[in-house]
Design a protein around this motif. Sequence first.
Motif, PDB file in Angstrom:
ATOM      1  N   ALA A   1       0.899  -1.005  -0.011  1.00 39.93           N
ATOM      2  CA  ALA A   1       0.052  -0.012   0.042  1.00 39.93           C
ATOM      3  C   ALA A   1       0.972   1.307   0.082  1.00 39.93           C
ATOM      4  O   ALA A   1       0.233   2.268   0.485  1.00 39.93           O
TER       5      ALA A   1
ATOM      6  N   TYR B   1      -2.110  -1.733  -3.524  1.00 36.74           N
ATOM      7  CA  TYR B   1      -3.136  -0.552  -3.055  1.00 36.74           C
ATOM      8  C   TYR B   1      -2.392   0.795  -3.222  1.00 36.74           C
ATOM      9  O   TYR B   1      -3.122   1.696  -2.525  1.00 36.74           O
TER      10      TYR B   1
ATOM     11  N   GLY C   1      -5.745  -2.492  -6.442  1.00 40.20           N
ATOM     12  CA  GLY C   1      -6.719  -2.269  -5.612  1.00 40.20           C
ATOM     13  C   GLY C   1      -7.284  -0.947  -5.307  1.00 40.20           C
ATOM     14  O   GLY C   1      -8.393  -0.555  -4.595  1.00 40.20           O
ATOM     15  N   ALA C   2      -6.257   0.190  -5.270  1.00 37.25           N
ATOM     16  CA  ALA C   2      -6.875   1.501  -4.963  1.00 37.25           C
ATOM     17  C   ALA C   2      -7.671   2.296  -5.829  1.00 37.25           C
ATOM     18  O   ALA C   2      -7.244   2.260  -7.066  1.00 37.25           O
TER      19      ALA C   2
END
Length: 696
Positions: A25, A57, A78-79
């Motif tokens: 992330a 992410y 995913g982000a």
Amino acid sequence: MFAHTSSSPLPSGHSDAETATLATASNRISFYNINFINSDNLDGLEASYVTLAASIYGNDIGFYGCAFEGWQDTLLTGATAGYQYYESCYISGAIDFIWGYSKSYFKGCTIGAKKAKSAMTAQSRASASAIGGYIFDQTLFTSATDATVDLTGTVYLGRPYSAYALVVVKNSYLDDIINPSGWKVWSATDPRTDHTTFAEFANVGPGAWQNNVAARQAFGNATLLTSDTYSLASVMDNTAWIDSTYWNSIVTPEPAVVNTTAPNNVTVSGSSSYNGTVPPTGAIIVSKNAIDGMTTYDTIQAALNAAPTSSKTNATIFIYPGTYNEQLIVNKSGTTIFMGYSDSTDDYSKNQVTIQQSYGEDTQGTGSDVDAATVYATGNYFYAYNVNFRNNNGTQQNIASLGFAVKSSKYAFMHGCQIYGNQDTLYISGNMFTFKTYIEGNVDFIFGAGSGYFLNSTISPNEDGDSITAAKRATNTTAAGFVFDQCTIVPAAGSSGFKNVSLGRPWNNFARVLYAGCYLDGSVGSAGWTQWSKSSPQTDGVTFAEYHNYGPGSSTCKRASFSEQLSDSDAAQFQLANFFPTTSWIDFSVVDVQPFTAGFGSAPAACVSSSSSSSSMLSTISSTSSSSVTLPLVTTQVTTTIIQKATTFTTLTQGDITSTSVTYVTENDGLTVTPPAVLKTSIIKATSVLTSTTTK
């Protein structure tokens, strides 16, 4: 390389992203030349089993020269407000394997599919103004390097994970795996196409829009762009974080060109003779009688029920001598192995284990032929050694009596086995390899739309006038069909006088069958091959081929016009190494006969010319060819009387020469046979010099 084994399905409260080999992330991070592999379920043996290679992410994340390998959901972007860049990367998987929400740009990448009827991408945005979307630039869409099935025309560029999905493919190469419609809906009941942006621009390859216009337009939810409105600068937040060192030097990848004319082939060094009397460690034992110190089952079905259910553990079933009256569906998702007790593993005639039943399915009814199979392999991999599969149902017309069947996309291997039936003995919808195996039946007794390779096996019709094979393929480029390599074609034991056995007839116009280096007994008819029926020949696009066969049934002089004798270069496509997408599933440890390689053996003797002495010839046509080829001259003594009608005519045409006459024939072979008058039309092939004398 990073490799990881995941646990899926996940326990309650956990997400698919937790299966990822790499999860990040972070922001402003770059990866160079790293392979991210989730090795769990990499071959897809377990359905609905999510295994991510990467879960991304963060924001402004770049990957350069990396690889992402998995099965379902390989790469998660995913982000929902993140940007990602992938350059010269390899991404492979089977189901929605590039999916998520981020804005991602793919430059010079290769996207490799593994599963038919699946989509490569599943993109989602919350609204038309949301950041997400995928742009593929100079990217190759093709089969994964480890794909095990023919994907021609069966893979989709994407389907919408949400109604605002955005996927653009531009300046790319779309291989022949791409379905003509290009894209698909999420599902029939939930299409999610209301606001999608599926767009293409300036692509090439057999799967590109311009080669599939009608199908793309029929889909109705994709657009062919007239200009590139999705440049890197216009879709990214900015480009300062992207390494553009090689941007201008990137070349669009293209599929590797396979040289099918090269003689290279599989080299074998196994042995078909081994100790077949001792169960391997961990085997489940089947025996008619109790055995001291062993846990045994008295039926094969009971052993199957006791086998491990995990696809990662082989189920090896060792069967002691006996006849087992059972009908079995082998549906384990992994690998199932039947080993028959044998003290002569290289000789199927000495097998001591038989699985049999007696049931036939009406081919004109509403049921399926496979319902009649003694053993139906529906699991991923099935192996059998020294086992007989027998269907004892009678020879009623239009009743299928299958000894064995293998399901579509599945694999079956047999060594030293026997398969008995009558009509439709062996059904191949998936992939099958046999070695030193015996197959017996009558009407179309080896049939299906799959791929079957028969090496050093014996094929025995038990009825004259029938066809051995009935093959079909989905298209004329589908990699399917049957190859008989160094096989023996002879009538079944107890049969005699056969003169008109057919090597095959076409179940559809794309049928593909080859006999290479085979012994063809005199039971094979002179035409060699037959049409499906008079009303529906189905011979227009067939590949009915022979290559360097021998024996009394191998003469090519009167072969059907829709069959062919292959050259070395044409035969190479049927070599074992080229015939299946992969041979990794074949147990070569027991194979000790080298599969044919183009150039082996020799062609049958050329057709010969003949001269006849005629006691009376009222119409004579003689021709002299300008060809420099000289064929051996064979003289036969035949007494022929040709009597023409009162309205006799002879039509001569430069090229083919047609003679129409009424004939009586008398053969001096100790008996005189004078049949009724027959109207006969004969064709004498094209000549360069023609002399004709006609007497009325």
